[in-house]
Design an enzyme around this catalytic site. Structure first.
Site, short mmCIF file in Angstrom:
data_model
loop_
_atom_site.label_atom_id
_atom_site.label_comp_id
_atom_site.label_asym_id
_atom_site.label_seq_id
_atom_site.Cartn_x
_atom_site.Cartn_y
_atom_site.Cartn_z
N GLU A 197 23.96 35.42 43.99
CA GLU A 197 23.84 35.89 42.51
C GLU A 197 25.20 36.02 41.81
OE1 GLU A 197 19.75 38.45 42.45
OE2 GLU A 197 21.28 39.31 43.90
N GLU A 225 16.24 37.01 50.23
CA GLU A 225 15.62 38.56 49.98
C GLU A 225 14.04 38.56 50.69
OE1 GLU A 225 19.07 38.68 47.43
OE2 GLU A 225 17.72 37.20 47.93
#
Length: 263
Positions: free
Chosen positions: A114, A134
């Site tokens: 990210e 995730e």
């Protein structure tokens, strides 16, 4: 300003921020988030710094995302909180018009990916891998990765990576479009210097106005509206009123290298 979990240097208009937790693959915990916020605040406020380069210490990882062990071990409810500008003080820093380069050597997973996606340019070594795993630990990538990946490579390709929790190598990242250049590990520094050199050829104000115009244009309802509204963008106004806008044509007509003042 001193730091414990990152290192920062500023030289020749280039700020380098290095993640300094190689023992945990540069995973980020609360103190490191706060240090990143302060370092990026300082970069943003320094008129003499034009480009920021993000790197990770060691050859294993750029950043492996959040330090889940540190979060699990902490009794402080603020251990899960991000600073003012979001994850790593970066992913919600929407008003920073200076270029940011991610120099990725090793894994960039979860929050690390990210961070890289929030940068303007990604240089990656052949050893690098990228992904948003995730869901494998019952989490959701809420640090901007879900939004940025879909915008940068298209919905179907992004969904393939996101729903499978799979990671891809640098060559695949290049083909998908989120990696700008793939290099051998030994060639990373040369690539960083080359990209910075190319950017520094241009007027700092023109570079910032260009970045802001691109980023804002994707939120405009149409190309017509984007072109009509660009003159009202803050960095565009700063460029239009800058000395650099006069210096460029003057240097060209005098057949010399421009002397950019960044003002």
């Amino acid at each position: 300003m001193s730091y414990e979990f990152i290192s920062v240097t500023a030289e020749n208009h280039i700020t380098r921020i290095t993640f300094e937790r190689p023992e945990v693959m540069n995973a980020i915990h609360k103190p490191m988030h706060d240090e990143m916020q302060r370092a990026l605040d300082e970069f943003a406020a320094n008129d003499d710094q034009y480009i920021c380069v993000l790197k990770g210490r060691g050859e294993r990882a750029f950043c492996a995302g959040s330090d889940l062990k540190a979060i699990a071990a902490s009794t402080d409810p603020k251990a899960r909180e991000y600073p003012k500008n979001g994850y790593a003080g970066l992913i919600e820093r929407f008003d920073l018009n200076k270029p940011i380069i991610a120099a990725v050597d090793g894994v960039a997973l979860g929050g690390g990916f990210e961070i890289a996606l929030a940068c303007d340019i990604i240089i990656a070594t052949e050893n690098s891998r990228f992904g948003l795993p995730e869901p494998l630990v019952g989490a959701v990538a809420l640090g901007g990765g879900l939004h940025r990946l879909a915008r940068q490579i298209g919905l179907k390709k992004a969904m393939g990576m996101i729903l499978s929790s799979d990671s891809v190598d640098a060559e695949t990242g290049d083909r998908l479009g989120f990696v700008n250049e793939v290099v051998a590990p030994y060639a990373m520094e040369e690539a960083i210097e080359r990209w910075c050199g190319l950017i520094l050829r241009g007027s700092p104000h023109a570079i910032r106005a260009s970045k802001e115009t691109v980023m804002r244009s994707v939120d405009e309802p149409s190309l017509e509206e984007a072109i009509k509204n660009q003159k009202d963008y803050p960095a565009f106004k700063e460029w239009y009123q800058s000395d650099d806008r006069i210096e460029g044509p003057r240097a060209f007509s005098e057949k010399r290298k421009p002397d950019w003042k960044g003002r």
